[in-house]
Design a protein around this motif. Structure first.
Motif, PDB file in Angstrom:
ATOM      1  N   VAL A 109      32.244  50.876  37.873  1.00 40.90           N
ATOM      2  CA  VAL A 109      31.427  49.673  38.002  1.00 40.90           C
ATOM      3  C   VAL A 109      31.695  48.803  36.780  1.00 40.90           C
ATOM      4  CG1 VAL A 109      29.119  48.760  38.253  1.00 40.90           C
ATOM      5  CG2 VAL A 109      29.686  50.971  39.233  1.00 40.90           C
ATOM      6  N   LEU A 110      31.939  47.532  37.016  1.00 44.38           N
ATOM      7  CA  LEU A 110      32.235  46.618  35.921  1.00 44.38           C
ATOM      8  C   LEU A 110      31.071  45.650  35.774  1.00 44.38           C
ATOM      9  CD1 LEU A 110      35.077  47.457  37.229  1.00 44.38           C
ATOM     10  CD2 LEU A 110      35.953  45.491  36.055  1.00 44.38           C
ATOM     11  N   TYR A 111      30.748  45.329  34.536  1.00 41.82           N
ATOM     12  CA  TYR A 111      29.682  44.347  34.298  1.00 41.82           C
ATOM     13  C   TYR A 111      30.266  43.190  33.512  1.00 41.82           C
ATOM     14  CZ  TYR A 111      26.626  48.175  35.573  1.00 41.82           C
ATOM     15  OH  TYR A 111      26.043  49.191  36.253  1.00 41.82           O
ATOM     16  N   ILE A 112      29.899  41.992  33.946  1.00 39.20           N
ATOM     17  CA  ILE A 112      30.315  40.802  33.203  1.00 39.20           C
ATOM     18  C   ILE A 112      29.065  40.177  32.610  1.00 39.20           C
ATOM     19  CG2 ILE A 112      31.442  38.566  33.338  1.00 39.20           C
ATOM     20  CD1 ILE A 112      32.855  39.625  35.834  1.00 39.20           C
ATOM     21  N   GLU A 113      29.070  40.055  31.293  1.00 35.41           N
ATOM     22  CA  GLU A 113      27.909  39.465  30.626  1.00 35.41           C
ATOM     23  C   GLU A 113      28.377  38.316  29.749  1.00 35.41           C
ATOM     24  OE1 GLU A 113      25.234  42.948  29.087  1.00 35.41           O
ATOM     25  OE2 GLU A 113      27.213  43.624  29.692  1.00 35.41           O
ATOM     26  N   GLN A 114      27.395  37.515  29.332  1.00 37.60           N
ATOM     27  CA  GLN A 114      27.737  36.449  28.406  1.00 37.60           C
ATOM     28  C   GLN A 114      27.863  37.034  27.011  1.00 37.60           C
ATOM     29  OE1 GLN A 114      24.524  34.001  29.686  1.00 37.60           O
ATOM     30  NE2 GLN A 114      25.906  32.254  29.959  1.00 37.60           N
ATOM     31  N   MET A 115      28.753  36.438  26.243  1.00 32.15           N
ATOM     32  CA  MET A 115      28.959  36.960  24.908  1.00 32.15           C
ATOM     33  C   MET A 115      29.014  35.781  23.935  1.00 32.15           C
ATOM     34  SD  MET A 115      32.150  39.197  23.568  1.00 32.15           S
ATOM     35  CE  MET A 115      33.326  37.922  23.916  1.00 32.15           C
ATOM     36  N   TYR A 116      27.908  35.497  23.318  1.00 33.86           N
ATOM     37  CA  TYR A 116      27.875  34.455  22.290  1.00 33.86           C
ATOM     38  C   TYR A 116      27.323  35.085  21.029  1.00 33.86           C
ATOM     39  CZ  TYR A 116      28.499  31.153  26.081  1.00 33.86           C
ATOM     40  OH  TYR A 116      28.967  30.473  27.155  1.00 33.86           O
ATOM     41  N   ASP A 117      27.990  34.870  19.911  1.00 29.43           N
ATOM     42  CA  ASP A 117      27.396  35.450  18.712  1.00 29.43           C
ATOM     43  C   ASP A 117      26.299  34.523  18.195  1.00 29.43           C
ATOM     44  OD1 ASP A 117      28.736  33.465  17.467  1.00 29.43           O
ATOM     45  OD2 ASP A 117      30.395  34.743  16.801  1.00 29.43           O
ATOM     46  N   GLU A 118      25.544  35.006  17.190  1.00 31.88           N
ATOM     47  CA  GLU A 118      24.330  34.305  16.791  1.00 31.88           C
ATOM     48  C   GLU A 118      24.619  32.920  16.237  1.00 31.88           C
ATOM     49  OE1 GLU A 118      22.298  36.889  14.157  1.00 31.88           O
ATOM     50  OE2 GLU A 118      22.047  38.398  15.720  1.00 31.88           O
ATOM     51  N   SER A 119      25.777  32.802  15.581  1.00 29.99           N
ATOM     52  CA  SER A 119      26.050  31.518  14.935  1.00 29.99           C
ATOM     53  C   SER A 119      26.625  30.493  15.903  1.00 29.99           C
ATOM     54  CB  SER A 119      27.041  31.750  13.789  1.00 29.99           C
ATOM     55  OG  SER A 119      28.201  32.335  14.324  1.00 29.99           O
ATOM     56  N   TYR A 120      26.743  30.869  17.161  1.00 33.12           N
ATOM     57  CA  TYR A 120      27.416  29.973  18.112  1.00 33.12           C
ATOM     58  C   TYR A 120      26.568  28.753  18.431  1.00 33.12           C
ATOM     59  CZ  TYR A 120      29.634  28.268  22.321  1.00 33.12           C
ATOM     60  OH  TYR A 120      30.235  27.486  23.255  1.00 33.12           O
ATOM     61  N   VAL A 121      27.163  27.589  18.260  1.00 31.83           N
ATOM     62  CA  VAL A 121      26.513  26.378  18.756  1.00 31.83           C
ATOM     63  C   VAL A 121      27.503  25.686  19.659  1.00 31.83           C
ATOM     64  CG1 VAL A 121      24.782  25.809  17.033  1.00 31.83           C
ATOM     65  CG2 VAL A 121      27.191  25.363  16.575  1.00 31.83           C
ATOM     66  N   GLY A 122      27.028  25.151  20.741  1.00 32.42           N
ATOM     67  CA  GLY A 122      27.936  24.465  21.638  1.00 32.42           C
ATOM     68  C   GLY A 122      27.505  24.717  23.063  1.00 32.42           C
ATOM     69  N   PRO A 123      28.297  24.199  23.987  1.00 33.70           N
ATOM     70  CA  PRO A 123      27.902  24.348  25.393  1.00 33.70           C
ATOM     71  C   PRO A 123      27.947  25.808  25.823  1.00 33.70           C
ATOM     72  CG  PRO A 123      30.101  23.439  25.230  1.00 33.70           C
ATOM     73  CD  PRO A 123      29.559  23.496  23.849  1.00 33.70           C
ATOM     74  N   VAL A 124      26.986  26.207  26.603  1.00 31.50           N
ATOM     75  CA  VAL A 124      26.928  27.567  27.115  1.00 31.50           C
ATOM     76  C   VAL A 124      27.202  27.517  28.608  1.00 31.50           C
ATOM     77  CG1 VAL A 124      25.465  29.547  27.507  1.00 31.50           C
ATOM     78  CG2 VAL A 124      25.299  28.291  25.366  1.00 31.50           C
TER      79      VAL A 124
END
Lengths: 237, 119
Positions: free
Chosen positions: A103-118
């Motif tokens: 089973v594969l899971y796709i999640e969002q991965m943004y680190d804490e310092s990320y600013v910008g479009p999500v």
């Protein structure tokens, strides 16, 4: 030399130049040469041989089925036919399948310092790439967020939302279930594959579960429409 | 004087840029046409140097020669005889003759000029 004469000469030489260039290009056209070296040819040969073997296997399978038909025609006409229908249904993805897989899971991965479009969806291209990769590694049945993939499934971007058939993929994590004859192998190949890097480029995290003994994939819930097929005359008799 | 040369270069450039290709079975027609056109051009230059140049003859000769040569080649293909060789031969011989005449005329002019300068 009068002006008119010069223009005539210019005109004529323009045409000659043009014809020359066209002729030159025509004769320069490279003929398609076989540039494969011996290893490539060997590999191609091997591929063809595998195909040959596969075709032979298929022929044998159909011949066996045919034999069975002939044998049991008088006794139980229906059973074999029903069995074939079941087999075909299973192949087409109209039945629930249970088997080992991952089973594969796709999640969002943004680190804490990320600013910008999500981005809140996964691009169709990337998803198709993943599916191709899975198929390449021997996946037999796949479902994306419980949407069963069948032969006619389309993964496309409609107004910025990626849809599998007509089901939109809007919320993470997205769960992809894969059933394969050898889950261990699939797991290892996915681990070694660079597809996770491609996901990381889109700020997505692809996690692969440990090989599982029991993965359940639900049947395709839409109707399979067959537009461009019709029964052969002979078969109707 | 340089305009025709410029035209030739422009034509070549145009042909290379447009990336046109004709099917290879027609390329013999095109080569014949090129030969015919060359013959007309060289013939025109010779006529001009000999002061017997006539623009009607030149322009009509240009198109007529091309059409005649290609139709001869076409006929040859359909008859199974290499008739285009006739055109190649005729134009080739004429090309050489004309170029020889041009060379002689230019040579004479040049020698005359040199003599004049010496005197």
């Amino acid at each position: 030399m009068t002006r008119k004469t010069i223009w005539h000469f210019t005109f004529v030489s323009l045409i000659i130049g043009f014809m020359l260039a066209v002729q030159f290009q025509t004769s320069q056209e490279p003929d398609v040469r076989d540039t494969r070296d011996i290893w490539e040819i060997r590999r191609d040969l091997q591929k063809e041989q595998e195909l040959h073997k596969q075709l032979l296997n298929e022929i044998r399978k159909y011949e066996e089925t045919l034999e069975k038909y002939e044998q049991q025609r008088s006794e139980n006409k229906g059973a074999i036919l029903r069995q074939t229908v079941e087999e075909l249904k299973k192949e087409a993805g109209l039945t629930e399948v249970v088997g080992e897989g991952v089973v594969l899971y796709i999640e969002q991965m943004y680190d804490e310092s990320y600013v910008g479009p999500v981005s809140d969806t996964i691009s169709a291209d990337l998803l198709r790439r993943l599916i191709n990769e899975l198929n390449m590694y021997g996946a037999e049945h796949i479902s994306i967020a419980d949407q069963r993939l069948v032969n006619t499934t389309v993964i496309r971007d409609i107004n910025g939302v990626t849809k599998v058939d007509s089901y939109p993929l809007r919320s993470f994590p997205i769960e992809i279930k894969v059933i394969t004859p050898d889950a261990e192998k699939m797991y290892n190949r996915l681990k070694a594959s660079t597809i996770a890097d491609d996901f990381a480029l889109e700020n997505l995290l692809l996690t692969v579960s440990e090989p599982q003994q029991r993965v359940v994939i639900s049947p395709y819930d839409g109707a399979v429409r067959v537009k461009q097929m019709e029964a052969v005359e002979e078969a109707r008799r | 004087m340089w305009l025709p040369l410029l035209g030739l270069l422009l034509g070549i450039l145009l042909g290379l840029l447009t990336d046109w290709r004709i099917p290879s079975e027609y390329s013999s027609y095109l080569s014949i046409a090129v030969l015919a056109a060359f013959d007309t051009l060289i013939g025109g230059i010779r006529a001009h140097l000999q002061n017997i140049y006539d623009e009607h003859v030149f322009v009509s000769g240009f198109f007529f020669n091309i059409i005649l040569a290609t139709s001869l080649a076409f006929l040859g293909v359909h008859l199974g005889v290499d008739l285009y060789l006739a055109a190649v031969f005729a134009f080739g011989v004429r090309l050489f003759q004309n170029i020889a005449v041009i060379r002689r005329i230019l040579l004479t002019k040049w020698l005359e000029n040199r003599q004049k300068n010496r005197l």
